[in-house]
Design a protein around this motif. Structure first.
Motif, PDB file in Angstrom:
ATOM      1  N   ILE A 196      35.412  33.173  54.138  1.00 37.38           N
ATOM      2  CA  ILE A 196      35.172  33.932  55.362  1.00 37.38           C
ATOM      3  C   ILE A 196      36.506  34.564  55.742  1.00 37.38           C
ATOM      4  CG2 ILE A 196      34.605  33.860  57.802  1.00 37.38           C
ATOM      5  CD1 ILE A 196      32.715  31.611  57.265  1.00 37.38           C
ATOM      6  N   THR A 197      36.513  35.881  55.857  1.00 36.67           N
ATOM      7  CA  THR A 197      37.713  36.602  56.248  1.00 36.67           C
ATOM      8  C   THR A 197      37.531  37.079  57.684  1.00 36.67           C
ATOM      9  OG1 THR A 197      37.980  37.351  53.977  1.00 36.67           O
ATOM     10  CG2 THR A 197      39.232  38.522  55.651  1.00 36.67           C
ATOM     11  N   VAL A 198      38.519  36.788  58.506  1.00 38.00           N
ATOM     12  CA  VAL A 198      38.505  37.187  59.905  1.00 38.00           C
ATOM     13  C   VAL A 198      39.526  38.308  60.075  1.00 38.00           C
ATOM     14  CG1 VAL A 198      38.830  36.422  62.282  1.00 38.00           C
ATOM     15  CG2 VAL A 198      37.902  34.840  60.584  1.00 38.00           C
ATOM     16  N   VAL A 199      39.058  39.479  60.482  1.00 35.82           N
ATOM     17  CA  VAL A 199      39.938  40.631  60.669  1.00 35.82           C
ATOM     18  C   VAL A 199      40.002  40.942  62.165  1.00 35.82           C
ATOM     19  CG1 VAL A 199      40.403  43.025  60.029  1.00 35.82           C
ATOM     20  CG2 VAL A 199      39.160  41.543  58.435  1.00 35.82           C
ATOM     21  N   PRO A 200      41.123  40.613  62.836  1.00 34.75           N
ATOM     22  CA  PRO A 200      41.247  40.953  64.255  1.00 34.75           C
ATOM     23  C   PRO A 200      41.297  42.475  64.427  1.00 34.75           C
ATOM     24  CG  PRO A 200      42.895  39.334  63.590  1.00 34.75           C
ATOM     25  CD  PRO A 200      42.257  39.846  62.352  1.00 34.75           C
ATOM     26  N   TYR A 201      40.580  42.989  65.399  1.00 33.07           N
ATOM     27  CA  TYR A 201      40.515  44.433  65.612  1.00 33.07           C
ATOM     28  C   TYR A 201      41.901  45.039  65.837  1.00 33.07           C
ATOM     29  CZ  TYR A 201      35.513  43.627  66.249  1.00 33.07           C
ATOM     30  OH  TYR A 201      34.208  43.268  66.078  1.00 33.07           O
ATOM     31  N   GLY A 202      42.776  44.354  66.524  1.00 38.94           N
ATOM     32  CA  GLY A 202      44.104  44.866  66.823  1.00 38.94           C
ATOM     33  C   GLY A 202      45.007  44.965  65.604  1.00 38.94           C
ATOM     34  N   ARG A 203      44.665  44.304  64.497  1.00 44.90           N
ATOM     35  CA  ARG A 203      45.478  44.339  63.276  1.00 44.90           C
ATOM     36  C   ARG A 203      45.081  45.457  62.322  1.00 44.90           C
ATOM     37  NH1 ARG A 203      50.013  41.107  63.159  1.00 44.90           N
ATOM     38  NH2 ARG A 203      49.572  39.221  64.327  1.00 44.90           N
ATOM     39  N   MET A 204      43.956  46.097  62.584  1.00 51.12           N
ATOM     40  CA  MET A 204      43.485  47.140  61.682  1.00 51.12           C
ATOM     41  C   MET A 204      44.319  48.398  61.856  1.00 51.12           C
ATOM     42  SD  MET A 204      39.394  46.887  61.594  1.00 51.12           S
ATOM     43  CE  MET A 204      39.069  46.353  63.240  1.00 51.12           C
ATOM     44  N   GLN A 205      44.758  48.962  60.729  1.00 46.02           N
ATOM     45  CA  GLN A 205      45.525  50.198  60.768  1.00 46.02           C
ATOM     46  C   GLN A 205      44.705  51.388  60.295  1.00 46.02           C
ATOM     47  OE1 GLN A 205      48.996  49.296  58.413  1.00 46.02           O
ATOM     48  NE2 GLN A 205      50.112  48.619  60.218  1.00 46.02           N
ATOM     49  N   LEU A 206      43.787  51.155  59.367  1.00 39.66           N
ATOM     50  CA  LEU A 206      43.007  52.239  58.798  1.00 39.66           C
ATOM     51  C   LEU A 206      41.647  51.694  58.385  1.00 39.66           C
ATOM     52  CD1 LEU A 206      42.917  55.176  57.614  1.00 39.66           C
ATOM     53  CD2 LEU A 206      43.794  54.184  55.494  1.00 39.66           C
ATOM     54  N   VAL A 207      40.595  52.436  58.694  1.00 35.87           N
ATOM     55  CA  VAL A 207      39.237  52.069  58.284  1.00 35.87           C
ATOM     56  C   VAL A 207      38.682  53.250  57.497  1.00 35.87           C
ATOM     57  CG1 VAL A 207      36.954  51.327  59.052  1.00 35.87           C
ATOM     58  CG2 VAL A 207      38.964  50.679  60.379  1.00 35.87           C
ATOM     59  N   GLU A 208      38.351  53.010  56.227  1.00 34.67           N
ATOM     60  CA  GLU A 208      37.867  54.073  55.347  1.00 34.67           C
ATOM     61  C   GLU A 208      36.430  53.831  54.931  1.00 34.67           C
ATOM     62  OE1 GLU A 208      41.280  55.728  52.495  1.00 34.67           O
ATOM     63  OE2 GLU A 208      40.763  53.645  52.143  1.00 34.67           O
ATOM     64  N   VAL A 209      35.688  54.908  54.765  1.00 36.96           N
ATOM     65  CA  VAL A 209      34.351  54.859  54.186  1.00 36.96           C
ATOM     66  C   VAL A 209      34.410  55.667  52.901  1.00 36.96           C
ATOM     67  CG1 VAL A 209      31.937  55.494  54.470  1.00 36.96           C
ATOM     68  CG2 VAL A 209      33.215  54.614  56.416  1.00 36.96           C
ATOM     69  N   THR A 210      34.072  55.026  51.777  1.00 35.55           N
ATOM     70  CA  THR A 210      34.069  55.713  50.493  1.00 35.55           C
ATOM     71  C   THR A 210      32.692  55.578  49.862  1.00 35.55           C
ATOM     72  OG1 THR A 210      34.835  53.752  49.310  1.00 35.55           O
ATOM     73  CG2 THR A 210      36.523  55.290  50.086  1.00 35.55           C
ATOM     74  N   SER A 211      32.386  56.540  48.994  1.00 31.95           N
ATOM     75  CA  SER A 211      31.101  56.522  48.296  1.00 31.95           C
ATOM     76  C   SER A 211      31.260  57.284  46.986  1.00 31.95           C
ATOM     77  CB  SER A 211      30.027  57.164  49.176  1.00 31.95           C
ATOM     78  OG  SER A 211      28.767  57.009  48.595  1.00 31.95           O
ATOM     79  N   GLY A 212      31.245  56.548  45.884  1.00 27.34           N
ATOM     80  CA  GLY A 212      31.349  57.164  44.564  1.00 27.34           C
ATOM     81  C   GLY A 212      30.023  57.760  44.135  1.00 27.34           C
ATOM     82  N   PRO A 213      29.988  58.377  42.952  1.00 23.88           N
ATOM     83  CA  PRO A 213      28.764  59.031  42.489  1.00 23.88           C
ATOM     84  C   PRO A 213      27.565  58.073  42.375  1.00 23.88           C
ATOM     85  CG  PRO A 213      30.610  59.566  41.045  1.00 23.88           C
ATOM     86  CD  PRO A 213      31.093  58.577  42.037  1.00 23.88           C
ATOM     87  N   LEU A 214      27.786  56.889  41.815  1.00 21.25           N
ATOM     88  CA  LEU A 214      26.671  55.937  41.708  1.00 21.25           C
ATOM     89  C   LEU A 214      26.234  55.438  43.073  1.00 21.25           C
ATOM     90  CD1 LEU A 214      27.339  53.696  38.578  1.00 21.25           C
ATOM     91  CD2 LEU A 214      25.410  55.209  39.005  1.00 21.25           C
ATOM     92  N   GLU A 215      27.201  55.181  43.950  1.00 19.56           N
ATOM     93  CA  GLU A 215      26.851  54.736  45.301  1.00 19.56           C
ATOM     94  C   GLU A 215      26.039  55.811  46.025  1.00 19.56           C
ATOM     95  OE1 GLU A 215      30.183  51.728  47.003  1.00 19.56           O
ATOM     96  OE2 GLU A 215      30.872  53.760  46.574  1.00 19.56           O
ATOM     97  N   ARG A 216      26.446  57.067  45.900  1.00 14.92           N
ATOM     98  CA  ARG A 216      25.687  58.149  46.540  1.00 14.92           C
ATOM     99  C   ARG A 216      24.282  58.238  45.961  1.00 14.92           C
ATOM    100  NH1 ARG A 216      30.626  60.748  46.058  1.00 14.92           N
ATOM    101  NH2 ARG A 216      29.909  62.021  44.304  1.00 14.92           N
ATOM    102  N   ARG A 217      24.140  58.031  44.666  1.00 18.88           N
ATOM    103  CA  ARG A 217      22.825  58.081  44.019  1.00 18.88           C
ATOM    104  C   ARG A 217      21.890  57.027  44.607  1.00 18.88           C
ATOM    105  NH1 ARG A 217      18.350  58.135  42.339  1.00 18.88           N
ATOM    106  NH2 ARG A 217      17.609  58.266  40.225  1.00 18.88           N
ATOM    107  N   TYR A 218      22.451  55.869  44.943  1.00 23.76           N
ATOM    108  CA  TYR A 218      21.655  54.772  45.516  1.00 23.76           C
ATOM    109  C   TYR A 218      21.702  54.755  47.045  1.00 23.76           C
ATOM    110  CZ  TYR A 218      20.747  52.759  40.962  1.00 23.76           C
ATOM    111  OH  TYR A 218      20.292  52.543  39.687  1.00 23.76           O
ATOM    112  N   GLY A 219      22.328  55.738  47.662  1.00 23.59           N
ATOM    113  CA  GLY A 219      22.374  55.828  49.121  1.00 23.59           C
ATOM    114  C   GLY A 219      23.246  54.767  49.766  1.00 23.59           C
ATOM    115  N   LEU A 220      24.411  54.488  49.149  1.00 27.41           N
ATOM    116  CA  LEU A 220      25.291  53.430  49.637  1.00 27.41           C
ATOM    117  C   LEU A 220      26.697  53.955  49.902  1.00 27.41           C
ATOM    118  CD1 LEU A 220      24.263  50.614  47.140  1.00 27.41           C
ATOM    119  CD2 LEU A 220      23.564  50.848  49.522  1.00 27.41           C
TER     120      LEU A 220
END
Length: 182
Positions: free
Chosen positions: A116-140
């Motif tokens: 279980i990983t706990v990520v405190p909101y105040g420690r986040m520096q960058l939040v990225e959303v990525t989607s490769g070709p296979l992920e896009r094909r499956y809607g992910l």
């Protein structure tokens, strides 16, 4: 970010770092955890089969044609791994889940070694959303969280693009609000 081990039920964890933030705070109830999209499982199975079936064909097909059927037996090894991996991917997919709390985001996963990983909101520096070709094909899409320490980045694979964007926007907003108070 704090890491804790899961007891197998996803309800309680024990921090492995002394003085962990909110160590006494209870983890969310099981109904508050969100799992990954079902489309991630077929995607991973396609990757598994597209890797192991050509290896099986090369290991058994060519020697079987050139030297006889007995020499095709090495093809059973990658086929065995494919059969084992089919079920292992399902168990791994079921183990992934995440939960949003007031001050942090929890990400749990693992079959043999649960984490279980706990990520405190105040420690986040960058939040990225990525989607490769296979992920896009499956809607992910995949959500990646970058924190102050490079070794403590966290990832949530197998989200719908809408959920990943919603989570990105919410985490960014909460991260800005928490880091402003530091």
């Amino acid at each position: 970010m704090t890491t804790a081990t899961d007891d197998g039920h996803g309800e309680r964890g024990t921090p492995d770092a002394p003085g962990a933030r909110d160590a006494a705070a209870p983890l969310p109830a099981t109904d508050e955890w969100r799992g990954l999209e079902p489309a991630l499982l077929p995607l991973r199975r396609v990757v598994l089969l597209s890797t192991l079936l050509p290896i099986a064909a090369l290991a058994g097909g060519l020697p079987g044609l050139l030297a006889g059927p007995v020499w095709a037996l090495p093809a059973l090894v990658p086929l065995g791994f494919a059969a084992w991996g089919w079920g292992a991917l399902a168990r791994n997919w079921r183990s992934w889940r995440y939960a949003e709390r007031a001050d942090d985001l929890l990400i749990a996963h693992g079959v043999l070694w649960r984490e279980i990983t706990v990520v405190p909101y105040g420690r986040m520096q960058l939040v990225e959303v990525t989607s490769g070709p296979l992920e896009r094909r499956y809607g992910l899409a995949t959500l990646q969280l970058h924190t102050a320490a490079a070794t403590t980045d966290a990832t949530i694979p197998g989200l719908t693009p809408e959920e990943a964007e919603r989570l990105r926007d919410r985490l960014t907003e909460l991260g800005e609000a928490r880091s402003a108070g530091l």
